[in-house]
Design an enzyme around this catalytic site. Sequence first.
Site, PDB file in Angstrom:
ATOM      1  CE1 TYR A 150      -3.936   2.202   0.633  1.00 38.49           C
ATOM      2  CE2 TYR A 150      -2.624   3.175   2.389  1.00 38.49           C
ATOM      3  CZ  TYR A 150      -3.732   3.199   1.575  1.00 38.49           C
ATOM      4  OH  TYR A 150      -4.644   4.231   1.698  1.00 38.49           O
ATOM      5  CG  ASP A 151       2.892   2.141   3.633  1.00 36.94           C
ATOM      6  OD1 ASP A 151       1.670   1.930   3.620  1.00 36.94           O
ATOM      7  OD2 ASP A 151       3.577   2.136   4.673  1.00 36.94           O
ATOM      8  CB  SER A 194     -15.677   0.833  10.929  1.00 40.63           C
ATOM      9  OG  SER A 194     -14.421   0.459  10.424  1.00 40.63           O
TER      10      SER A 194
END
Length: 315
Positions: A150-151, A194
Amino acid sequence: MKGYNATKRILITGGAGFLGSHLCERLVKEGNDVVCLDNYFTGRKKNVEHLMDCHNFELIRHDVTIPLFLEVDQIYNLACPASPVHYQYNAVKTIKTSVLGAINMLGLAKRVRARVLQASTSEVYGDPNVHPQREDYWGHVNPIGIRSCYDEGKRVAETLFFDYHRQNNVDIRVMRIFNTYGPRMHPNDGRVVSNFIVQALRGENLTLYGDGAQTRSFCYVDDLIEGMYRLMNKDDFIGPVNIGNPGEFTIKELAEQVIALTGSKSGIVYKPLPSDDPKQRCPDISLAKKHLKWEPTIKLAEGLKKTIEYFKESI
Ligand code: NAD
Ligand code: UDP
């Protein structure tokens, strides 16, 4: 070439996700011609269901890793799983989504001369050793860890945006989004806000990773969308720019607030800290204030209350 009228044609990739659906709503309400593209990996048609009957809204099932040809004036590139649980599920696909997705959207923008905005992330700073993070900080990122897909994917995407800008004069905007929360997060999204709210409402113990001393800065979705909109529509500023709420909290404080605001009898259970989990994160938003006249207006307790109401009705 523009159509017969002056309505803006806007493509939103990842438009059926959490942030994308709020952006679609805002742009449809404004009267733009909105195309929402999604492969539904983490997004849901339900998030944009209420827009389906609008004459100025269209939904396309498409994977952003595959080229697409459309005549549009603006592109918001949001397609990419954002929760660690989901982006680590198929790490190779996550990199492809960031990198090929960026190449495809930049190629489209170049071809049709559209302005293109990249939803980048505070993760480009990695586990930062400069605090708070300013845009001129280059980051502290592990290139081979479990968060790297991701990074590093998002870092390469930023590089591509700036290279297309320098080389081909593509009209880019780059926005570094810090932790954002609010209604329409998926109950199984896996991100902390969440998770905690769903656990508290179900009377389950809140899962705190590590000792809970790590910090994050949480921005309510309406504030975030306003910042994104301003950046896209500002003519003389391309970024990168941090958009987030500089109010910094430990994850333990967040857990306590969620328990208090839900009135839940849940306790806290401690779980191992995932590797490379950043210890602290807080945006310096001076640039956003200066160039976009933007700063968040919704305090954590207020945003949490709205999010709790949403989850009460939807789980
Ligand atoms: P999300 O998971 O709810 O939304 C991402 C959307 O992209 C989903 O609808 C998903 O189905 C879609 N998608 C994923 N891969 C795709 C592909 N290959 N082709 C087409 N669609 C694809 O997450 P979100 O929180 O709404 O995040 C939106 C964007 O903002 C992401 O790019 C994310 O990296 C970025 N961002 C979000 C946050 C945050 O706190 N919410 C923080 C930093 C960056
Ligand atoms: N976290 C937690 N419990 C959870 C989910 C997350 O304690 O159920 C922690 C996580 O380890 C991290 C912080 O909360 O330190 C924020 O995690 P999230 O996945 O929301 O986002 P990110 O780490 O990408 O900022």
